[in-house]
Scaffold this motif. Sequence first.
Motif, PDB file in Angstrom:
ATOM      1  N   TYR A   6      -9.737   5.999  -7.204  1.00 13.25           N
ATOM      2  CA  TYR A   6      -9.233   7.346  -6.984  1.00 13.25           C
ATOM      3  C   TYR A   6      -9.061   8.082  -8.316  1.00 13.25           C
ATOM      4  O   TYR A   6      -9.448   9.241  -8.450  1.00 13.25           O
ATOM      5  N   PHE A  54       0.826  -1.208   0.000  1.00 15.87           N
ATOM      6  CA  PHE A  54       0.000   0.000   0.000  1.00 15.87           C
ATOM      7  C   PHE A  54       0.859   1.256   0.000  1.00 15.87           C
ATOM      8  O   PHE A  54       0.510   2.261  -0.631  1.00 15.87           O
ATOM      9  N   SER A  93      -4.765  -2.651  -3.496  1.00 15.50           N
ATOM     10  CA  SER A  93      -4.082  -1.368  -3.669  1.00 15.50           C
ATOM     11  C   SER A  93      -4.338  -0.803  -5.057  1.00 15.50           C
ATOM     12  O   SER A  93      -4.518   0.409  -5.230  1.00 15.50           O
ATOM     13  N   LYS A  94      -4.367  -1.670  -6.063  1.00 16.51           N
ATOM     14  CA  LYS A  94      -4.624  -1.203  -7.424  1.00 16.51           C
ATOM     15  C   LYS A  94      -6.093  -0.826  -7.621  1.00 16.51           C
ATOM     16  O   LYS A  94      -6.407   0.136  -8.325  1.00 16.51           O
ATOM     17  N   ALA A 145      -8.039   0.387  -5.338  1.00 12.98           N
ATOM     18  CA  ALA A 145      -8.183   1.699  -4.695  1.00 12.98           C
ATOM     19  C   ALA A 145      -7.683   2.805  -5.609  1.00 12.98           C
ATOM     20  O   ALA A 145      -8.292   3.872  -5.725  1.00 12.98           O
ATOM     21  N   LEU A 146      -6.577   2.547  -6.290  1.00 14.16           N
ATOM     22  CA  LEU A 146      -6.014   3.536  -7.199  1.00 14.16           C
ATOM     23  C   LEU A 146      -6.945   3.777  -8.382  1.00 14.16           C
ATOM     24  O   LEU A 146      -7.117   4.914  -8.839  1.00 14.16           O
ATOM     25  N   ASN A 184       2.263   1.263  -3.901  1.00 16.04           N
ATOM     26  CA  ASN A 184       1.279   1.305  -4.982  1.00 16.04           C
ATOM     27  C   ASN A 184       0.271   2.439  -4.844  1.00 16.04           C
ATOM     28  O   ASN A 184      -0.143   3.037  -5.841  1.00 16.04           O
ATOM     29  N   LEU A 185      -0.146   2.734  -3.627  1.00 12.25           N
ATOM     30  CA  LEU A 185      -1.173   3.758  -3.433  1.00 12.25           C
ATOM     31  C   LEU A 185      -0.564   5.074  -2.945  1.00 12.25           C
ATOM     32  O   LEU A 185      -0.568   6.079  -3.647  1.00 12.25           O
ATOM     33  N   GLN A 198       2.133   6.792  -5.117  1.00 15.32           N
ATOM     34  CA  GLN A 198       1.636   7.533  -6.274  1.00 15.32           C
ATOM     35  C   GLN A 198       0.943   8.832  -5.848  1.00 15.32           C
ATOM     36  O   GLN A 198       1.068   9.862  -6.516  1.00 15.32           O
TER      37      GLN A 198
END
Length: 320
Positions: free
Chosen positions: A162, A108, A155-156, A158-159, A111-112, A115
């Motif tokens: 977002y 996290f 994590s991806k 969530a991205l 990846n999150l 970024q």
Amino acid sequence: MTQRLLITGASSGIGRALAIAYAKDGASLYLLGRDQKRLDAAAEACRATGGSAEIHVADVRDREAMRAAVEKAHAARPSTSSSPTPASPPASRQGQLLEPEESVRAIFSINLFGQLNTIEPAIPSLAARGSGVVALVGSMMGLRAMHFSPTYCASKAALHSYATALRAKLAPHGVDMSLIVPGFVDTPMSARTTSWKASMITDAEAAEIVYRGLEKRRPIIAFPRYMYWALRIIELLPPRLVDFFVLRFSADVPQTIEREPREFPRCSDMGRGGLLGRGHYAARDLRRGHGYPAAHRRKARATARPAARLHRAAGKADRR
């Protein structure tokens, strides 16, 4: 007009290949990564193809360091237009029920939050100028979570959410948002993963697809497209039915272990194309005390890993 870009993860993989692709068009690049030698090599490759490149050694998990790096890039290159940030490796082991807590937090963080640390300092400047594109790197596994790497998928995912929300929020300000959704790409990360890798392409091919997508300001840059749409459709099917078939697919992926963010120089210590003065400024050299101030050495020792080093440092402090 010369394009100006900030690229994190530029020392290898898609980030490096994308930097070279833009350098061929004479772009002016600001490259970030954690490995000094590989960043130097990437910058030289970019310059050899006709572009210009500056480097900055930083860890995307260090929010303040990333803010300083991005603000310096904007101050020197006020037209910085995009920040594609490649992914960190997933973490799991076959037969392991839960992923280690350290791995969950590491994934996290990179990846999150890594970024977000990259784009948050850049967005106000882009919005004030009324132009630019922000690029985030998701994954096909952000569309359909896989049982062998739940944290990476989460994590991806969530991205992805977002990026979708931020795209609508930035549009009135003239800033575009591109979500990059790659499939299997032949990188050092994928080489450490044992699985069926459908339609795997080289990092150079992936960079070309991303390059074209960013030039056209596409909101979704997915490759291969058939995989993207197949996963979107699969999510419409009954969950238990999908799980039944997904469980037939297995993979052995590397385990990510949390590490303390390295100590890097602030942007005031940076010069064009590299570091000024002392040169390499890695945490390892700080801990060993190679010519650095005592305050820096004490700070580095206090945060050193593994725990045994912390115990030794505490013991020395008690004796003093």
